[in-house]
Enzyme design. Structure first.
Site, PDB file in Angstrom:
ATOM      1  N   ASN A   1      12.559  20.345 -19.464  1.00 38.95           N
ATOM      2  CA  ASN A   1      12.865  20.486 -18.120  1.00 38.95           C
ATOM      3  C   ASN A   1      14.178  20.411 -17.255  1.00 38.95           C
ATOM      4  OD1 ASN A   1      12.956  17.496 -18.728  1.00 38.95           O
ATOM      5  ND2 ASN A   1      11.979  17.100 -16.255  1.00 38.95           N
TER       6      ASN A   1
ATOM      7  N   GLN B   1      18.601  15.785 -15.006  1.00 37.30           N
ATOM      8  CA  GLN B   1      18.372  16.132 -13.630  1.00 37.30           C
ATOM      9  C   GLN B   1      18.932  14.654 -13.124  1.00 37.30           C
ATOM     10  OE1 GLN B   1      15.148  15.167 -15.827  1.00 37.30           O
ATOM     11  NE2 GLN B   1      15.244  17.691 -16.215  1.00 37.30           N
TER      12      GLN B   1
ATOM     13  N   LEU C   1      33.359  24.801  -7.645  1.00 36.75           N
ATOM     14  CA  LEU C   1      34.791  24.906  -6.909  1.00 36.75           C
ATOM     15  C   LEU C   1      34.669  25.934  -6.691  1.00 36.75           C
ATOM     16  CD1 LEU C   1      36.475  23.238  -4.280  1.00 36.75           C
ATOM     17  CD2 LEU C   1      37.929  22.622  -5.969  1.00 36.75           C
TER      18      LEU C   1
ATOM     19  N   LYS D   1      25.828  19.444 -14.924  1.00 36.51           N
ATOM     20  CA  LYS D   1      26.726  18.542 -16.060  1.00 36.51           C
ATOM     21  C   LYS D   1      27.129  18.546 -17.826  1.00 36.51           C
ATOM     22  CE  LYS D   1      22.675  17.270 -15.602  1.00 36.51           C
ATOM     23  NZ  LYS D   1      22.336  17.520 -14.216  1.00 36.51           N
TER      24      LYS D   1
ATOM     25  N   GLY E   1      17.885  22.201 -18.509  1.00 37.89           N
ATOM     26  CA  GLY E   1      18.760  23.579 -18.898  1.00 37.89           C
ATOM     27  C   GLY E   1      20.231  23.597 -18.520  1.00 37.89           C
ATOM     28  N   HIS E   2      20.752  23.611 -19.817  1.00 40.29           N
ATOM     29  CA  HIS E   2      22.222  22.634 -20.163  1.00 40.29           C
ATOM     30  C   HIS E   2      22.856  24.546 -20.154  1.00 40.29           C
ATOM     31  CE1 HIS E   2      21.874  18.392 -20.007  1.00 40.29           C
ATOM     32  NE2 HIS E   2      21.637  19.044 -18.772  1.00 40.29           N
TER      33      HIS E   2
ATOM     34  N   ASP F   1      21.150  20.180 -11.573  1.00 34.92           N
ATOM     35  CA  ASP F   1      22.010  21.624 -11.981  1.00 34.92           C
ATOM     36  C   ASP F   1      23.729  22.133 -11.287  1.00 34.92           C
ATOM     37  OD1 ASP F   1      19.753  22.981 -13.097  1.00 34.92           O
ATOM     38  OD2 ASP F   1      19.269  23.081 -10.511  1.00 34.92           O
TER      39      ASP F   1
ATOM     40  N   THR G   1      16.098  27.123 -17.416  1.00 39.74           N
ATOM     41  CA  THR G   1      14.226  26.636 -17.696  1.00 39.74           C
ATOM     42  C   THR G   1      14.174  28.219 -17.203  1.00 39.74           C
ATOM     43  OG1 THR G   1      15.306  24.369 -18.124  1.00 39.74           O
ATOM     44  CG2 THR G   1      12.702  25.104 -17.896  1.00 39.74           C
TER      45      THR G   1
ATOM     46  N   THR H   1       8.516  22.406 -13.605  1.00 40.61           N
ATOM     47  CA  THR H   1       9.180  22.854 -14.141  1.00 40.61           C
ATOM     48  C   THR H   1       7.680  23.543 -15.384  1.00 40.61           C
ATOM     49  OG1 THR H   1       9.704  21.879 -15.727  1.00 40.61           O
ATOM     50  CG2 THR H   1      11.514  22.124 -14.365  1.00 40.61           C
TER      51      THR H   1
HETATM   52  P1  IMP Z   1       9.212  18.066 -13.247  1.00 40.91           P
HETATM   53  O1  IMP Z   1      10.457  17.782 -14.009  1.00 40.91           O
HETATM   54  O2  IMP Z   1       9.084  19.657 -14.376  1.00 40.91           O
HETATM   55  O3  IMP Z   1       7.909  17.774 -13.122  1.00 40.91           O
HETATM   56  O4  IMP Z   1       9.830  18.940 -11.562  1.00 40.91           O
HETATM   57  C1  IMP Z   1       9.946  17.559 -10.746  1.00 40.91           C
HETATM   58  C2  IMP Z   1      10.840  18.423 -10.050  1.00 40.91           C
HETATM   59  O5  IMP Z   1      12.490  18.303 -10.681  1.00 40.91           O
HETATM   60  C3  IMP Z   1      10.671  19.767  -9.760  1.00 40.91           C
HETATM   61  O6  IMP Z   1      11.280  19.826  -8.174  1.00 40.91           O
HETATM   62  C4  IMP Z   1      11.791  20.554 -10.510  1.00 40.91           C
HETATM   63  O7  IMP Z   1      12.201  21.860 -10.339  1.00 40.91           O
HETATM   64  C5  IMP Z   1      13.235  19.802 -10.567  1.00 40.91           C
HETATM   65  N1  IMP Z   1      13.356  19.795 -11.984  1.00 40.91           N
HETATM   66  C6  IMP Z   1      13.135  19.267 -13.068  1.00 40.91           C
HETATM   67  N2  IMP Z   1      13.974  19.164 -14.039  1.00 40.91           N
HETATM   68  C7  IMP Z   1      15.065  19.718 -13.289  1.00 40.91           C
HETATM   69  C8  IMP Z   1      16.218  20.023 -13.975  1.00 40.91           C
HETATM   70  O8  IMP Z   1      16.846  20.091 -14.708  1.00 40.91           O
HETATM   71  N3  IMP Z   1      16.936  20.697 -13.196  1.00 40.91           N
HETATM   72  C9  IMP Z   1      17.401  20.592 -11.438  1.00 40.91           C
HETATM   73  N4  IMP Z   1      15.326  20.961 -10.776  1.00 40.91           N
HETATM   74  C10 IMP Z   1      14.600  20.284 -11.990  1.00 40.91           C
END
Ligand code: IMP
Length: 433
Positions: free
Chosen positions: A38, A224, A332, A16, A40-41, A13, A300, A127
């Site tokens: 997982n 991520q 910023l 990007k 979300g842009h 987050d 997301t 997610t």
């Molecule tokens: P997963 O990727 O859904 O398995 O989640 C694993 C961890 O990564 C969790 O703490 C999620 O909140 C975090 N996570 C996964 N995708 C994102 C993203 O795009 N932004 C921020 N955190 C993420």
């Protein structure tokens, strides 16, 4: 410089999407390399908000192919929805989407298993998009790949073989196993989705390699952030893929020698979603103020993000893990109008001062952040050049640059494309300023 990787330097987050969108202007092809829905842009173009989960954030530039690398895990139904939404806006025209045929497929049982696990105490706080279970199947060598959507019998066998292993796990977690009719529907839905995606499926590795060989500007988009990397992040509170720059090579099969530059993205503060260590986290009113100012709610899941001060030892770790040549500093403007801004500059652990965040969760729990404090500044949204930044803001940015050890390529002062201070050209020749 023709091959550039953009990678998150924190816990995801970082903004990007905006940076990839900007850099796509000079790119020929954009390649998303890891994770799945997982991510979300959020892109803001001409005041309009577009959220993508799977298709790279470069999608808003017609004529530039968007590639989904083989290292991704793809929920075909989410992808179809996304394609339809984007095409309704006149984006993703003919030849502008390529889905790696070896990418893995997320099926409904992956999500079901994950939801059951997440309901239990001590869960990761994922997610719930089925990411972990799909990557487990992949490394367990029983995963379903995009190419399997075109082999009816093979798909049926694979789904049943997976369920033979997973049904006892579902029962273990107190869940109901799927009925035969449900499984048949999952298979026929997957086959139908495969047909819908067929025009876009192909050999992503060869396509990207050919682009690289031709000298085209190829932009890799990470998902991520570095600290969520499966090998090098704050394990087990991580995602299940290689989020660092090396993941781009793994996902598309291009060698590391082909990569010219790596640019990390960091916010001017820090956020984290889900569980796991976050030593600079703020609580109460201070956290609420930052969350509201930064709109820090998951793109997301809609979850409120945990918010805190910038963690420079964590950033240094991210810089090292991805071999970042430079950074883009985002959001910023969100720190405007604060009396004081702080940043963690080191950790103290067992009488030693650490310049990188330890990754062992027990060590992080014992480590004590050391803060530097900076006087605040006023609004920045109209600033477009470095020289026009208030002196207090410059001091903060320069302090980050010094501790991170790499220069800034851009500073973002608002969500729109135009709200950007450009300092260096990502595809420019000079490797270090
Ligand atoms: P997963 O990727 O859904 O398995 O989640 C694993 C961890 O990564 C969790 O703490 C999620 O909140 C975090 N996570 C996964 N995708 C994102 C993203 O795009 N932004 C921020 N955190 C993420």
């Amino acid at each position: 410089m023709s091959v550039v990787i953009v990678v998150g330097a924190q816990w995801g987050d970082e903004g990007k999407g905006k940076v990839v969108d900007l850099y796509t202007e000079a790119a020929d092809t954009v390649v998303r390399y890891g994770g799945g829905a997982n991510a979300g842009h959020t892109l803001v173009i001409g005041g309009q908000k577009i959220v993508t989960h799977l298709v790279p954030s470069g999608v808003c530039h017609p004529g530039k192919p968007c590639v989904l690398g083989d290292g991704m895990v793809i929920d075909p139904h989410t992808l179809i929805e996304e394609i339809e939404t984007l095409q309704a806006r006149g984006l993703l025209g003919h030849g502008e989407l390529l889905i790696g045929q070896d990418a893995h497929v997320i099926l409904p049982y992956h999500r079901r298993i994950e939801v059951l696990r997440e309901e239990r105490k001590g869960a990761i706080g994922t997610t719930r998009r089925g990411i972990g279970p799909a990557y487990e199947a992949k490394v367990g060598r029983r995963g379903v790949r995009i190419r399997d959507l075109y082999r009816r019998e093979r798909l049926r066998e694979l789904v049943h073989a997976n369920l033979d292993e997973l049904v006892p796990v579902m029962r273990h977690y107190g869940g109901d196993p799927p009925t035969d009719a449900e499984v048949d529907r999952w298979i026929s839905d997957a086959l139908a989705a495969g047909e819908r995606l067929r025009p876009y499926v192909g050999d992503a590795g060869r396509f990207v390699a050919a682009k690289v060989a031709s000298g085209a500007h190829v932009l890799f988009e990470g998902a991520q952030g570095s600290l969520l990397d499966i090998d090098h992040g704050t394990y087990p509170f991580v995602t299940s893929s290689s989020t660092i720059a090396a993941g781009a090579c793994q996902s598309t099969g291009i060698g590391p020698s082909k990569v010219d530059r790596v640019i990390g993205i960091t916010k001017a503060y820090a956020t984290r979603v889900g569980g796991g260590p976050f030593p600079t986290e703020l609580h109460g009113e201070a956290a609420d103020a930052l969350r509201t100012a930064g709109g820090e709610f998951g793109a997301t899941t809609g979850r409120p993000r945990r918010c805190g001060w910038l963690d420079l030892p964590a950033l240094r770790l991210g810089v090292r893990l991805s071999g970042m040549d430079g950074l883009a500093l985002t959001k910023l403007d969100v720190l405007a109008n604060m009396a004081e801004v702080a940043a963690c500059v080191a950790y103290k652990l067992d009488g030693k001062e650490l310049d990188e965040l330890p990754t062992d969760v027990d060590d992080i729990a014992r480590a004590e952040p050391v803060y530097a404090r900076f006087p605040g500044w006023g609004p920045l949204r109209n600033v477009r050049t470095w020289d026009d930044l208030p002196p207090a803001t410059k001091r903060y940015v320069e302090a980050i640059e010094k501790l991170a050890g790499v220069p800034f390529y851009l500073v973002s002062v608002g969500p729109d494309r135009t709200e950007t201070i450009t300092l260096r050209d990502p595809f420019g020749e000079q490797r270090r300023a």
